[in-house]
Design a protein around this motif. Structure first.
Motif, PDB file in Angstrom:
ATOM      1  N   UNK A 219      90.142 128.331 -37.974  1.00 18.22           N
ATOM      2  CA  UNK A 219      90.949 129.498 -37.582  1.00 18.22           C
ATOM      3  C   UNK A 219      90.465 130.084 -36.249  1.00 18.22           C
ATOM      4  N   UNK A 220      90.144 129.174 -35.327  1.00 20.55           N
ATOM      5  CA  UNK A 220      89.694 129.568 -33.991  1.00 20.55           C
ATOM      6  C   UNK A 220      90.695 129.076 -32.951  1.00 20.55           C
ATOM      7  N   UNK A 221      90.792 129.773 -31.816  1.00 18.43           N
ATOM      8  CA  UNK A 221      91.666 129.291 -30.735  1.00 18.43           C
ATOM      9  C   UNK A 221      91.022 128.105 -30.034  1.00 18.43           C
ATOM     10  N   UNK A 222      91.847 127.259 -29.436  1.00 16.32           N
ATOM     11  CA  UNK A 222      91.284 126.106 -28.730  1.00 16.32           C
ATOM     12  C   UNK A 222      90.478 126.534 -27.508  1.00 16.32           C
ATOM     13  N   UNK A 223      90.933 127.571 -26.824  1.00 18.34           N
ATOM     14  CA  UNK A 223      90.193 128.083 -25.668  1.00 18.34           C
ATOM     15  C   UNK A 223      89.298 129.236 -26.108  1.00 18.34           C
ATOM     16  N   UNK A 224      88.026 129.210 -25.742  1.00 16.55           N
ATOM     17  CA  UNK A 224      87.368 128.292 -24.804  1.00 16.55           C
ATOM     18  C   UNK A 224      86.637 127.122 -25.487  1.00 16.55           C
ATOM     19  N   UNK A 225      86.659 127.078 -26.824  1.00 18.22           N
ATOM     20  CA  UNK A 225      85.754 126.188 -27.550  1.00 18.22           C
ATOM     21  C   UNK A 225      86.019 124.707 -27.297  1.00 18.22           C
ATOM     22  N   UNK A 226      87.285 124.300 -27.335  1.00 12.46           N
ATOM     23  CA  UNK A 226      87.590 122.882 -27.116  1.00 12.46           C
ATOM     24  C   UNK A 226      87.283 122.483 -25.679  1.00 12.46           C
ATOM     25  N   UNK A 227      87.552 123.371 -24.745  1.00  8.25           N
ATOM     26  CA  UNK A 227      87.303 123.074 -23.332  1.00  8.25           C
ATOM     27  C   UNK A 227      85.808 122.907 -23.058  1.00  8.25           C
ATOM     28  N   UNK A 228      84.991 123.798 -23.615  1.00  8.49           N
ATOM     29  CA  UNK A 228      83.550 123.701 -23.379  1.00  8.49           C
ATOM     30  C   UNK A 228      82.948 122.514 -24.140  1.00  8.49           C
ATOM     31  N   UNK A 229      83.464 122.222 -25.335  1.00  8.09           N
ATOM     32  CA  UNK A 229      82.991 121.047 -26.067  1.00  8.09           C
ATOM     33  C   UNK A 229      83.347 119.776 -25.318  1.00  8.09           C
ATOM     34  N   UNK A 230      84.480 119.787 -24.648  1.00 12.28           N
ATOM     35  CA  UNK A 230      84.875 118.649 -23.822  1.00 12.28           C
ATOM     36  C   UNK A 230      83.883 118.431 -22.681  1.00 12.28           C
ATOM     37  N   UNK A 231      83.400 119.512 -22.088  1.00 14.45           N
ATOM     38  CA  UNK A 231      82.407 119.411 -21.016  1.00 14.45           C
ATOM     39  C   UNK A 231      81.118 118.783 -21.551  1.00 14.45           C
ATOM     40  N   UNK A 232      80.686 119.214 -22.730  1.00 13.93           N
ATOM     41  CA  UNK A 232      79.490 118.646 -23.351  1.00 13.93           C
ATOM     42  C   UNK A 232      79.705 117.160 -23.648  1.00 13.93           C
ATOM     43  N   UNK A 233      80.893 116.826 -24.156  1.00  8.93           N
ATOM     44  CA  UNK A 233      81.208 115.428 -24.480  1.00  8.93           C
ATOM     45  C   UNK A 233      81.218 114.563 -23.224  1.00  8.93           C
ATOM     46  N   UNK A 234      81.736 115.113 -22.138  1.00 12.79           N
ATOM     47  CA  UNK A 234      81.734 114.373 -20.878  1.00 12.79           C
ATOM     48  C   UNK A 234      80.306 114.084 -20.429  1.00 12.79           C
ATOM     49  N   UNK A 235      79.433 115.064 -20.605  1.00 14.09           N
ATOM     50  CA  UNK A 235      78.045 114.894 -20.177  1.00 14.09           C
ATOM     51  C   UNK A 235      77.273 113.939 -21.081  1.00 14.09           C
ATOM     52  N   UNK A 236      77.543 113.992 -22.383  1.00  6.65           N
ATOM     53  CA  UNK A 236      76.741 113.223 -23.331  1.00  6.65           C
ATOM     54  C   UNK A 236      77.374 111.882 -23.721  1.00  6.65           C
ATOM     55  N   UNK A 237      78.715 111.811 -23.698  1.00 10.81           N
ATOM     56  CA  UNK A 237      79.391 110.593 -24.148  1.00 10.81           C
ATOM     57  C   UNK A 237      80.234 109.945 -23.062  1.00 10.81           C
ATOM     58  N   UNK A 238      80.400 110.622 -21.929  1.00  5.86           N
ATOM     59  CA  UNK A 238      81.065 109.987 -20.795  1.00  5.86           C
ATOM     60  C   UNK A 238      82.573 110.137 -20.737  1.00  5.86           C
ATOM     61  N   UNK A 239      83.160 110.927 -21.605  1.00  3.65           N
ATOM     62  CA  UNK A 239      84.609 111.126 -21.532  1.00  3.65           C
ATOM     63  C   UNK A 239      84.966 112.564 -21.876  1.00  3.65           C
ATOM     64  N   UNK A 240      86.085 113.015 -21.332  1.00  5.75           N
ATOM     65  CA  UNK A 240      86.589 114.354 -21.637  1.00  5.75           C
ATOM     66  C   UNK A 240      87.778 114.248 -22.571  1.00  5.75           C
ATOM     67  N   UNK A 241      88.085 115.342 -23.247  1.00  7.36           N
ATOM     68  CA  UNK A 241      89.143 115.319 -24.252  1.00  7.36           C
ATOM     69  C   UNK A 241      90.526 115.110 -23.638  1.00  7.36           C
ATOM     70  N   UNK A 242      90.764 115.681 -22.471  1.00  6.24           N
ATOM     71  CA  UNK A 242      92.096 115.548 -21.873  1.00  6.24           C
ATOM     72  C   UNK A 242      92.324 114.162 -21.287  1.00  6.24           C
ATOM     73  N   UNK A 243      91.295 113.540 -20.762  1.00  9.10           N
ATOM     74  CA  UNK A 243      91.494 112.194 -20.216  1.00  9.10           C
ATOM     75  C   UNK A 243      91.700 111.183 -21.330  1.00  9.10           C
ATOM     76  N   UNK A 244      91.201 111.493 -22.519  1.00 12.66           N
ATOM     77  CA  UNK A 244      91.367 110.601 -23.668  1.00 12.66           C
ATOM     78  C   UNK A 244      92.755 110.820 -24.265  1.00 12.66           C
ATOM     79  N   UNK A 245      93.756 110.354 -23.550  1.00 17.61           N
ATOM     80  CA  UNK A 245      95.145 110.659 -23.891  1.00 17.61           C
ATOM     81  C   UNK A 245      95.962 109.400 -24.148  1.00 17.61           C
ATOM     82  N   UNK A 246      96.352 109.218 -25.394  1.00 19.18           N
ATOM     83  CA  UNK A 246      97.279 108.133 -25.721  1.00 19.18           C
ATOM     84  C   UNK A 246      98.650 108.430 -25.112  1.00 19.18           C
ATOM     85  N   UNK A 247      98.985 109.710 -25.021  1.00 16.93           N
ATOM     86  CA  UNK A 247     100.293 110.103 -24.481  1.00 16.93           C
ATOM     87  C   UNK A 247     100.464 109.634 -23.045  1.00 16.93           C
ATOM     88  N   UNK A 248      99.449 109.840 -22.215  1.00 14.55           N
ATOM     89  CA  UNK A 248      99.546 109.397 -20.830  1.00 14.55           C
ATOM     90  C   UNK A 248      99.535 107.880 -20.737  1.00 14.55           C
TER      91      UNK A 248
END
Length: 319
Positions: A219-248
């Motif tokens: 029951x939390x909003x996506x901003x800022x939590x998903x955005x900041x978690x994406x930054x951590x994921x980019x640093x630790x796992x090498x990818x961001x949540x938005x670039x990981x897009x099946x839609x694109x």
């Protein structure tokens, strides 16, 4: 003086919120991305399936079938140095048809024997599946949710074509995270050997999926939590949540795609599959299964599922 106090108060509030967000972003990374047990999914109502489905998944004949097969164990080193594990089952009769199956989140390659038994026994195809990075016996300390995995599957494709010959014709069949994986793969400069993609219960992007889930589970909003978690994921796992897009990726796809979803899916909402279908560049078909929850379509109506797959293959593959 009053303005200065207000400014100090706002600055202090901002710092507190920032600290909470940073702590939360590492928490959510460990919760969802870092390899390990995921107890937060236990008892999740969005993953509840019928008793009949659960019986098939846990004790169905396909489990005995896969244990009886003599899979050839194949290893491959990923582009970033991970040792990945794959499993190949040669068809009973010579054929150039090959299914490459991609499993879901927290699963392993053997889970896809639920579908592999049909391809192998009834259609007579070669069958291959792998433990995606971070899963099963494959190396990796994080889950890629399809994005780094797409490159792994491109390399599996090339390895298998080299093994089986240039005339090999391939189906990519994925479930849930595996469905997103094969869709992400389809948007790359794909080998001509890949003829068809089947995506069962895919999500549009990791950002969309997590934004939906953080609201539904916490029951939390996506901003800022998903955005900041994406930054951590980019640093630790090498990818961001938005670039990981099946839609694109499907906007660039050239191979025919069959989408399968259940209209009772609340874990990865049906609307995501519909959005993917509507934005697919290549020839595409969408089939919905009534009353099927996430990844439940095959078990809920096996006869229809096989019929849908067979007809799609006859139109786009078996020529």
């Amino acid at each position: 003086m009053v303005k200065r106090k207000i400014l100090r108060g706002l600055t202090g509030l901002f710092i507190v919120i920032l600290i909470i967000d940073v702590i939360a972003s590492f928490y959510f990374y460990d919760l969802a991305i870092s390899r390990g047990p995921k107890d937060f999914l236990s008892g999740n109502k969005d993953l509840e399936v019928s008793a009949e489905t659960m019986e098939v998944l846990l004790d169905g004949g396909w489990r005995e079938w896969v244990s009886e097969q003599e899979f050839e164990h194949i290893e491959m080193t990923s582009r970033d140095g991970l040792l990945l594990q794959g499993y190949f089952l040669e068809a009973k009769e010579p054929t150039n048809k090959l299914v490459i199956a991609a499993h879901g989140y927290l699963g392993r390659g053997s889970d896809m024997a639920l579908y592999g038994q049909y391809y192998y026994e009834e259609l007579g195809y070669n069958f291959f599946t792998a433990d995606s990075r971070g899963h099963g016996r494959s190396e990796g300390d994080y889950y890629g949710f399809g994005w780094p995995d797409r490159l792994d599957y491109m390399d599996w494709i090339n390895l298998l074509v080299e093994k089986l010959g240039p005339e090999t014709e391939i189906i990519l069949h994925g479930l849930s995270m595996g469905a997103a994986t094969v869709l992400m793969t389809a948007g790359e400069d794909l080998s001509d050997n890949v003829k068809v993609v089947i995506a069962d219960s895919p999500y549009t992007s990791v950002h969309d999926l997590f934004s939906y889930q953080i609201n539904r589970m916490f029951h939390l909003p996506s901003f800022p939590f998903i955005h900041s978690t994406s930054v951590v994921t980019k640093a630790k796992a090498g990818y961001s949540f938005k670039e990981a897009s099946a839609l694109e990726q499907v906007k660039k796809a050239e191979v025919p795609i069959l989408y399968i979803t259940g209209n009772a899916d609340t874990f990865v909402p049906t609307e995501m599959t519909q959005e993917l279908y509507q934005n697919t560049k290549s020839k595409a078909e969408l089939v919905t299964f009534d009353n099927a929850n996430h990844g439940e379509s095959f078990v809920s109506d096996e006869e229809k599922y096989k019929k849908v797959v067979k007809e799609f293959l006859e139109e786009n593959f078996e020529k």
